[in-house]
Design a protein around this motif. Sequence first.
Motif, mmCIF file in Angstrom:
data_model
loop_
_atom_site.group_PDB
_atom_site.id
_atom_site.type_symbol
_atom_site.label_atom_id
_atom_site.label_comp_id
_atom_site.label_asym_id
_atom_site.label_seq_id
_atom_site.Cartn_x
_atom_site.Cartn_y
_atom_site.Cartn_z
ATOM 1 N N LEU A 251 -4.260 6.771 -0.621
ATOM 2 C CA LEU A 251 -3.765 5.501 -1.157
ATOM 3 C C LEU A 251 -3.814 5.511 -2.690
ATOM 4 O O LEU A 251 -4.790 5.956 -3.295
ATOM 5 C CB LEU A 251 -4.635 4.356 -0.613
ATOM 6 C CG LEU A 251 -4.119 2.936 -0.797
ATOM 7 C CD1 LEU A 251 -2.882 2.690 0.047
ATOM 8 C CD2 LEU A 251 -5.202 1.935 -0.404
ATOM 9 N N ALA A 252 -2.745 4.974 -3.303
ATOM 10 C CA ALA A 252 -2.641 5.041 -4.762
ATOM 11 C C ALA A 252 -3.678 4.160 -5.457
ATOM 12 O O ALA A 252 -4.293 4.559 -6.431
ATOM 13 C CB ALA A 252 -1.240 4.668 -5.204
ATOM 14 N N ASP A 253 -3.813 2.906 -4.983
ATOM 15 C CA ASP A 253 -4.876 2.078 -5.587
ATOM 16 C C ASP A 253 -5.383 1.042 -4.599
ATOM 17 O O ASP A 253 -4.750 0.751 -3.603
ATOM 18 C CB ASP A 253 -4.386 1.406 -6.875
ATOM 19 C CG ASP A 253 -3.181 0.504 -6.650
ATOM 20 O OD1 ASP A 253 -2.823 -0.278 -7.524
ATOM 21 O OD2 ASP A 253 -2.569 0.581 -5.552
ATOM 22 N N PRO B 65 0.836 -1.202 0.000
ATOM 23 C CA PRO B 65 0.000 0.000 0.000
ATOM 24 C C PRO B 65 0.875 1.258 0.000
ATOM 25 O O PRO B 65 1.752 1.401 0.853
ATOM 26 C CB PRO B 65 -0.792 -0.117 1.310
ATOM 27 C CG PRO B 65 -0.013 -1.051 2.165
ATOM 28 C CD PRO B 65 0.754 -1.951 1.260
ATOM 29 N N LYS B 66 0.635 2.115 -0.978
ATOM 30 C CA LYS B 66 1.463 3.321 -1.093
ATOM 31 C C LYS B 66 0.611 4.543 -1.325
ATOM 32 O O LYS B 66 -0.493 4.452 -1.861
ATOM 33 C CB LYS B 66 2.394 3.178 -2.300
ATOM 34 C CG LYS B 66 3.570 2.282 -2.045
ATOM 35 C CD LYS B 66 4.509 2.362 -3.213
ATOM 36 C CE LYS B 66 5.492 1.215 -3.178
ATOM 37 N NZ LYS B 66 6.099 1.011 -4.461
ATOM 38 N N THR B 67 1.168 5.683 -0.958
ATOM 39 C CA THR B 67 0.500 6.945 -1.289
ATOM 40 C C THR B 67 0.763 7.228 -2.764
ATOM 41 O O THR B 67 1.632 6.612 -3.377
ATOM 42 C CB THR B 67 1.080 8.123 -0.484
ATOM 43 O OG1 THR B 67 2.462 8.247 -0.834
ATOM 44 C CG2 THR B 67 0.968 7.886 1.004
ATOM 45 N N ARG B 68 0.044 8.205 -3.319
ATOM 46 C CA ARG B 68 0.257 8.529 -4.731
ATOM 47 C C ARG B 68 1.667 9.029 -4.973
ATOM 48 O O ARG B 68 2.214 8.881 -6.044
ATOM 49 C CB ARG B 68 -0.786 9.547 -5.205
ATOM 50 C CG ARG B 68 -2.082 8.842 -5.457
ATOM 51 C CD ARG B 68 -3.159 9.746 -6.006
ATOM 52 N NE ARG B 68 -4.431 9.211 -5.519
ATOM 53 C CZ ARG B 68 -5.123 9.741 -4.540
ATOM 54 N NH1 ARG B 68 -4.715 10.839 -3.957
ATOM 55 N NH2 ARG B 68 -6.237 9.175 -4.136
ATOM 56 N N SER B 69 2.291 9.587 -3.946
ATOM 57 C CA SER B 69 3.671 10.041 -4.136
ATOM 58 C C SER B 69 4.681 8.906 -3.895
ATOM 59 O O SER B 69 5.884 9.129 -3.928
ATOM 60 C CB SER B 69 3.959 11.226 -3.215
ATOM 61 O OG SER B 69 3.750 10.840 -1.870
ATOM 62 N N GLY B 70 4.166 7.703 -3.636
ATOM 63 C CA GLY B 70 5.065 6.545 -3.568
ATOM 64 C C GLY B 70 5.551 6.170 -2.180
ATOM 65 O O GLY B 70 6.385 5.282 -2.031
ATOM 66 N N LYS B 71 5.055 6.834 -1.158
ATOM 67 C CA LYS B 71 5.473 6.470 0.207
ATOM 68 C C LYS B 71 4.687 5.264 0.702
ATOM 69 O O LYS B 71 3.449 5.214 0.561
ATOM 70 C CB LYS B 71 5.224 7.645 1.163
ATOM 71 C CG LYS B 71 6.449 8.530 1.328
ATOM 72 C CD LYS B 71 6.210 9.627 2.345
ATOM 73 C CE LYS B 71 6.333 9.117 3.785
ATOM 74 N NZ LYS B 71 6.029 10.172 4.764
ATOM 75 N N ILE B 72 5.386 4.312 1.281
ATOM 76 C CA ILE B 72 4.701 3.130 1.787
ATOM 77 C C ILE B 72 3.832 3.507 2.991
ATOM 78 O O ILE B 72 4.300 4.187 3.915
ATOM 79 C CB ILE B 72 5.719 2.044 2.205
ATOM 80 C CG1 ILE B 72 6.486 1.568 0.976
ATOM 81 C CG2 ILE B 72 5.028 0.879 2.891
ATOM 82 C CD1 ILE B 72 7.673 0.685 1.286
#
Length: 634
Positions: A632-634, A605-612
């Motif tokens: 959350l990105a997706d 699970p990651k944010t849209r900016s790529g942080k876990i």
Amino acid sequence: MAKNQNLTGEVYYPAPEIVEQVHIQDFEAVHQQAMADLPGFWGQIAAENFEWYAPWEQVLDDSNAPFYKWFVGAKVNLVHNALDRHQRTAIRNKAALIFEGEQGDRRTYTYQQLNHEVCKFASVLRAMGVKKSDRVTIYMGRIPELMIAMLACAKIGAIHSVVYGGFSTEALHDRIEDSASKVLITCDGSRLRGKIIELKKIANEAVDRAGTIQTVICIKRTGQEVEMVPGRDHWYHDLMNLPIADPNAPTEVMDAEDPIFILYTSGTTGKPKAILHTHGGYMVGTATTLKWVFDIKPEDVWWCAADPGWITGHSYIVYSPLVVGATSFMYEGAPTYPYPDRWWHLVARYGITILYTAPTAIRGLMRFGENWPERHDLSSLRLLGSVGEPINPEAWRWYYRVIGREKCPIMDTWWQTETGNFMITPLPSMPLKPGSATRGFPGVEVDVVDEEGNSVPAGEEGYLVIKTPWPAMLRTVYKDPDRYVRQYWSRYAEQGWYLPGDSAKKDEDGYIWVIGRIDDVIKVSGYRLGTAEIESALVSHPAIAEAAVIGVPDELRGNIIKGFCILRQGEEGSERLEKELRDHVGHEIGPIAKPTTVDFVDSLPKTRSGKIMRRVLKAQVLGQDLGDLSTLAD
Ligand code: WT7
């Protein structure tokens, strides 16, 4: 006398005969006096209890906060106060350190003997070109020479960087390189649970990877064969037998604000950072807190069962006990070796009067039942202590009843590598509540606040903050003052408060209940580890593309580490690979950092900016509500 205070909850009031004979009988009065005039309070303590080569012009300079300065302009050396000055008094012939090795070997150093060893080693280091403000890395087991090496560095004004002997190659390498140490002091090996940890071998690997070390000094502890590199490596005992080893070496005159050591600790992001402490303020703070909280008297035998490689050991094994002229006990090995009563045996044999340890050790020993401690005479104990993580009330009660025989108050001390000394802690004259570290030490104003900095109502969770400066506070993050400001002082910059990174609650009596870390720091058996370090060790394995680790509550260890890995293309997850990854982390950082499990997953699970989003992983594992997933990105 204990006042009738009618506190709420499970309360243990101190016995009147304890209150009568302790250093600080009325916490409230001393705290009020401190808060009314903080510089006056610390200035008086500093003047009355320590020797300074030259006095200060100003007790506290807060003009450039958060870069606080204490005892500005004063000249001092902590080692002068820990060793030199005692040579003129009866303390000279008192035991400074009583040591027992895991194999049962014993040694005692009087203050005079310890001073001789420290002087000799200090002059050896000087002869090898170590100068004021040079960095020296120390990587050793729990033996007296570790203490001697630290004191010798401080005596000549060199800055030691102790790397815990349970760490491994990569952890040691990073710390050597970051500190740019020229000298490494180590041993051939150390003993734990009947086995030998090959420190010199690990040190050789780390030194080969790092370019900065010119000299390695090796203490012979286990006697096993080790590889010594000619020209670079020297045996400690050879050097100590040379005529340059002067038992009367002079002590370097330092500014109160000069660094005494750096110590690496895990933070929220990236590599561990080096916390910097000073000769003057650190000395005043650690010695005063030790004397008041553990009520050190001349006849005490003080056992801080931590490792000198952590801040607990720096402050309360090596430095403050010597400054106050106490007798310390040190044990090399594991609490349960060869039997689960080893510690209780030691308490009885040496007449330990004060025992200070961690909840994880208490829980570990509790598992073996009451028969083991009951076999031994523990009646010498008069005070107990706990540190490192919140102590669960069940362990507290066991410690109180079985080890303390309901006679010994338990000092649950909350503090950090950064704070240098106890910050939230009872004094023996205060009523105790199992699981609460009680109140701020005199002069330390603590609170629990919300995002905006408003005090939260009793019973509600919030951020722990410290609102007043204190002498032993960290001065900076070594070589990274921006990080110092960002990490600790930016959240409440307007108010000028220190943010420790813990969440807590306050109850209606004003007692503080620390809950745990709010950042990506995991406490495993009281050890402080950063998720970033463990993840970076995992991805350094050729099979791993991405990794995330989280801490999950565990009855014995406080937390355990769970890892989640995305494999590289063509790799396959297996039990064997899981074991290999655990060992890999052990080899890179140390056995304490090994994940208990490693799961192989397709995505994290990651944010849209790529942080876990570790929070989401953790909620998933614990079967909790996943919370706000909008980022959350997706
Ligand atoms: C973190 C600091 C300073 C000694 C060893 C740890 C946790 C420490 C307590 C306590 C609840 C505690 C906090 C703190 N912690 N003592 N008595 N009750 N939590 O030093 O490795 O720098 O870790 O340990 O979370 O922030 P450290």
